[in-house]
Each structure stands twice: as C-alpha cells, then as structure tokens.
Design an enzyme around this catalytic site. Structure first.
Site, PDB file in Angstrom:
ATOM      1  N   HIS A  12       0.828  -1.211   0.000  1.00 27.90           N
ATOM      2  CA  HIS A  12       0.000   0.000   0.000  1.00 27.90           C
ATOM      3  C   HIS A  12       0.861   1.259   0.000  1.00 27.90           C
ATOM      4  O   HIS A  12       0.691   2.152  -0.840  1.00 27.90           O
ATOM      5  CB  HIS A  12      -0.917  -0.020   1.225  1.00 27.90           C
ATOM      6  CG  HIS A  12      -1.859   1.133   1.296  1.00 27.90           C
ATOM      7  ND1 HIS A  12      -3.160   1.066   0.849  1.00 27.90           N
ATOM      8  CD2 HIS A  12      -1.698   2.402   1.760  1.00 27.90           C
ATOM      9  CE1 HIS A  12      -3.752   2.229   1.025  1.00 27.90           C
ATOM     10  NE2 HIS A  12      -2.890   3.063   1.588  1.00 27.90           N
ATOM     11  N   GLU A  13       1.796   1.316   0.936  1.00 30.42           N
ATOM     12  CA  GLU A  13       2.632   2.521   1.038  1.00 30.42           C
ATOM     13  C   GLU A  13       3.591   2.628  -0.138  1.00 30.42           C
ATOM     14  O   GLU A  13       3.923   3.736  -0.575  1.00 30.42           O
ATOM     15  CB  GLU A  13       3.388   2.522   2.365  1.00 30.42           C
ATOM     16  CG  GLU A  13       2.512   2.431   3.615  1.00 30.42           C
ATOM     17  CD  GLU A  13       1.372   3.445   3.659  1.00 30.42           C
ATOM     18  OE1 GLU A  13       1.475   4.504   3.005  1.00 30.42           O
ATOM     19  OE2 GLU A  13       0.367   3.174   4.353  1.00 30.42           O
ATOM     20  N   HIS A  56       1.811   4.425  -2.854  1.00 25.52           N
ATOM     21  CA  HIS A  56       1.947   5.870  -2.656  1.00 25.52           C
ATOM     22  C   HIS A  56       3.337   6.331  -3.087  1.00 25.52           C
ATOM     23  O   HIS A  56       3.499   7.365  -3.741  1.00 25.52           O
ATOM     24  CB  HIS A  56       1.746   6.225  -1.185  1.00 25.52           C
ATOM     25  CG  HIS A  56       0.324   6.216  -0.721  1.00 25.52           C
ATOM     26  ND1 HIS A  56      -0.656   6.990  -1.307  1.00 25.52           N
ATOM     27  CD2 HIS A  56      -0.283   5.545   0.294  1.00 25.52           C
ATOM     28  CE1 HIS A  56      -1.814   6.789  -0.677  1.00 25.52           C
ATOM     29  NE2 HIS A  56      -1.618   5.916   0.300  1.00 25.52           N
ATOM     30  N   GLU A  69      -4.658   7.829  -3.285  1.00 27.89           N
ATOM     31  CA  GLU A  69      -5.110   6.565  -2.715  1.00 27.89           C
ATOM     32  C   GLU A  69      -5.396   5.537  -3.801  1.00 27.89           C
ATOM     33  O   GLU A  69      -5.250   4.338  -3.582  1.00 27.89           O
ATOM     34  CB  GLU A  69      -6.353   6.789  -1.847  1.00 27.89           C
ATOM     35  CG  GLU A  69      -6.765   5.606  -1.021  1.00 27.89           C
ATOM     36  CD  GLU A  69      -5.762   5.229   0.060  1.00 27.89           C
ATOM     37  OE1 GLU A  69      -5.900   4.115   0.617  1.00 27.89           O
ATOM     38  OE2 GLU A  69      -4.852   6.035   0.350  1.00 27.89           O
TER      39      GLU A  69
END
Length: 503
Positions: free
Chosen positions: A267-268, A271, A297
C-alpha cells in the site's frame, strides 16, 4: 517586468518555501519512527514554529501581487501550458491560506503534534479518556479553520476540499451511502456461503526480519527505488516525501500473521511509486505534486489490492514466499493461500479490512466526522457512537477503544475530511485498472511473469507525470473516457468473490 519574469520569481519563491515544508516533514517522520517519548513537547514547538514560518511565506502580500500580475497573462490562460496549472493551484492555495489566522495555524500545529503523541500512548493503554481532551481541542480548532476558510454547504466541505479539491459532503455522502448499500448483498452472500478459507494459515510463525526483506524485495520489483527511499516501522503505516528523491515508507508487523506488514508495504509503496513518479524538477510546485488524496489513494489501493491480492501476482510470488517461510507455508497449496488472503469477513480494523467490507469502515468515519464538526456529537460520546455504527454496518462490537475509536491516527493529526478519499481511491483505482487492462492487453500475463514495468509506465504516462495539471474529475475523464462511477469496482468485487465463494 514581463509575465515570464514574474512567473519565474513566483516559482523560485515557492520552491524556497518547499524547503520549510520538507524540514517539517523530516521532523514529523522522525516523530513517528525514532523520536524518544520525552522529546514530544519540544517537537511540538519545533513544528509549530515551522508551520508559522510556512504560513507567513505562503500568505505574503508579494505572492498575491505576483498572482494578480499573472492572472490574465498567456501563461495563466493557456490550458496547454503547464504554467497555467501552477498559477491556478497557487492561487487556490493562496486564497485559502490568507483566510487562516497565523495564531490558528500555530495552534493547530502544536495541538496535532501533541495529539499524535498522546494518541500513541492512549492507544497502547486503551485509555480514550486520556486522549479525549486533546481530540476535543483539535476538533475545536478544525471548526475554527472551516469557519475561517468558509463554505457554502456545511463545515465539512471546507476540510474535505483540502484533500479532495471541489468535493463536498453533499456529493460524497450519497456516493458512500450508495456504495455501502450495493455492497450489503455481496457481503451477506459471502457470509452465507459454505465456502470458507483456511485462516489458520495466518496463525503461524513469520519472523519479522524475513517479512521485511521479502516486502522490500517485492516493492523493489514493483519499481520502488530504495536509493531514493527507505522502509521503517511505526504505530500506523504511512508514506511521506521529505524532498526530491527521498520517499519514506513505514509499516507495522505481526509475528504470526504476514498480512498486516506485507500489504501495508504494498500500500505505502503504491503511494511511494506515485511520489517517485512526479517530476522531481518541479518539487514544491503544483506540477510536482499529486492531484488529490483520492487519486493518491487510487495508486496505493491499486498496487495493494488489484495487483497484490490477485491470482496472477501470487502465481509469480508464492514460490518465493514459500522459500522465505518454509516452515509455515511449504505444505500449503497456492489456491489455499490465495483464498485465505482474500477472505471476506466483517472485521474491526480498517487497515486490515477486506475489499468487500472496507468501504463500510469509511462510511462510518465519514458520518462521525460530519457529526463532530457540525456539533451533533460530543467527543466524550464518540466511543459509544463508534461502537453503535460498527454494530449497524458490520454487525460486530469492538471489544475496546484501542481496537475501536482509537485505531486510526488521522483525527489526532487533525486530518478531518481525509477518510472519504480512501473510498474515492478505491473507485478511481478500479476504473483506472480496468482501462489499463484494455490499453496493455495481457496485463494479467505480465503480472504473472513479475513484469510490472508496463503497468508502472502506464501509470506514469497517464497520471504521475502530470502533477496537478488536471483536476481529479478531468483526469478520470481523460484516461477512461467516462466520469467516475462505481461500475468497475462493483464488477471487480462481484467477479472475484463470486468465484471464490461460489456465489
């Protein structure tokens, strides 16, 4: 002075201001990773000072004069010129910042810095009463911020607009409600299915050092450049950019369950890939910054969910995962593992929620935020209201406040208005990913071979390189040829969970 020279002076000034922002980001990152607890009060003063200095620069009369000079110039009015996006977004930011009293900016920086520190302690101790007065102060200040900035609908609009420009509660609320209503029959059908995964897989031994090395290796293969970034551990995973070529990822690990650590890394890293894909030469300028939190997101959820929870992804990586954790996974077939990581069941923790239930967590937070800001809900009554909504929407009852109302860092950081961007991100991600499938052809085959460059290049070409050149709604229309809708997300969920649970 001609418009080109004025524009250059404005850009130089904004780039210098970005140095202050990046210095504050370093302190905020270190506060969440390595800072000793006793340093908290002084760190709050440091961040308050930097916030004050940044606000003074952002609202300097000279900035307004430069923007006024450029307002009718060819640089600002030619949509084909990236400079027009710079002037447009700096004007937008300037108008917002000049409405905020300097005293309020400093107070918010101090309150949120201290609020995050107390939240960390209170969460560990399961003591909401300890955190409540700090949260109450933050809510009070955010109301003042909304009133200072102004709004036409409700206070929430002023705060939501800071994360998702041009969005309003009147628009977002019905979308979240409708999405939640569409998910109810899917979630119900899953719950009633006789097909159940073997969740015992995630009650085994997964040493943190191996989780770290495997997660970093996967992020590297996805395209994240660790020469310009790093991974650390924190209470609540996040990604932050400290400056050009310096993107920090954080995660948290569970020694018996590899999902929280690994999927937080994906997830990160999503980003981070967006941040590393932005034009570094424009750092500090709107053309070097992300479009909105919802678009940001969409990048993290695409890599975490649409790629990282897919069968093609694990066709490639599962043998490597078995090699990393032979005692826990050597005898577990791929299909059993794949079903287990895609288990759908109502859960307490948002960041660990499955695809089918995740947006219900966002709906809960959105409704509570609006009530807090509008004065319809007091902070002291927040835990009870939280628990009631979890019973209503997910049919579960949080056993304590640490796993309930205090699970997220956002409110302690003053980030009210942020949560809806998570659901918007899911909607954007599904629509973008469906278009990538059309444009790239054999995307599943590429992922199954561990070839992520085509997808990353597609994202870079269509999203990353533009910075804030196009507003979110226009960007979606340009890329997919249609406005944002829930069609792609709901189709993905029905197809995937229909197959897994034989619906």
């Amino acid at each position: 002075m001609d418009s080109a020279e004025t524009y250059q002076q404005l850009c130089n000034y904004v780039r210098e201001s970005a140095l202050l922002h990046s210095a504050a980001s370093v302190l905020e990152w270190e506060e969440q990773t390595y800072m000793p607890p006793a340093a908290g009060e002084y760190r709050s003063d440091q961040l308050s000072l930097l916030a004050t200095m940044s606000h003074e620069r952002a609202t300097a009369p000279q900035v307004g004069e430069w923007l006024d000079t450029l307002a009718d110039s060819d640089l600002a009015t030619d949509p084909a010129n990236p400079a027009s996006a710079v002037v447009r977004e700096l004007r937008r930011s300037y108008d917002r910042q000049t409405k905020l009293p300097l005293k309020l900016v400093a107070a918010l920086a101090r309150a949120t810095s201290r609020g995050q520190q107390v939240w960390t302690e209170a969460r560990k101790e399961n003591d909401f009463a300890k955190f409540a007065p700090y949260l109450a102060e933050i809510i009070k200040l955010k109301r003042e911020e909304a009133d200072a900035v102004g709004y036409t609908g409700c206070r929430y609009d002023a705060l939501l607009d800071d994360y998702e420009p041009h969005a309003t509660a009147a628009e977002v609320g019905p979308v979240l409600k409708s999405l939640g209503e569409s998910l109810v029959p899917i979630v119900a059908a899953i719950s009633e299915s006789s097909q159940k995964p073997n969740s015992e897989i995630f009650n085994r031994d997964y040493p943190i050092d191996m989780q770290t090395s495997f997660g970093q290796a996967v992020a590297t293969q996805m395209g994240f450049d660790f020469r310009s970034g790093r991974l650390d551990v924190t209470a609540h995973p996040f990604c932050t950019t400290l400056g050009p070529h310096d993107v920090r990822l954080t995660t948290r690990f569970d020694t018996t369950d590899l999902r929280p650590g690994f999927f937080s890394i994906l997830h990160e890293a999503g980003h981070g890939l967006y941040e590393q894909g932005l034009p570094s030469e424009d750092y500090g300028l709107p053309t070097g910054e992300s479009v909105s939190l919802g678009i940001h997101e969409s990048q993290s959820r695409m890599w975490e969910i649409l790629v990282g929870l897919s069968r093609p992804f694990w066709n490639h990586f599962y043998p490597k995962l078995q090699d990393a954790f032979p005692q826990s996974l050597a005898d577990t077939p791929l299909e059993e593992f794949y079903f287990a990581i895609n288990e759908s069941t109502p859960s307490l923790i948002r960041v660990e929620a499955d695809e089918a239930t995740y947006n219900l967590h966002i709906l809960i937070r959105f409704e509570l935020e609006v009530a807090l800001l509008e004065g319809d809900l007091d902070v002291d009554a927040l835990p009870a209201a939280w628990n009631e909504k979890y019973r209503k929407y997910l049919g579960i009852d949080p056993p304590n406040d640490a796993m309930g109302v205090m699970q997220d860092v956002h409110w302690s950081a003053g980030m009210l208005g942020y949560f809806p961007t998570y659901s918007l991100g899911n909607l954007y991600a599904a629509q973008f990913f469906a278009q990538a499938h059309e444009d790239l052809g054999d995307l599943d085959g590429q992922i199954a071979r561990g070839e992520f460059a085509p997808l990353l290049d597609w994202l870079h070409t269509n999203i990353h390189q533009h910075g804030q050149r196009y507003p979110a709604s226009e960007l979606v229309q340009r890329i997919t040829g249609r406005p944002l809708s829930s069609e792609a997300l709901l189709k993905h969920l029905k197809d995937k969970f229909g197959e897994l649970y034989r619906l």
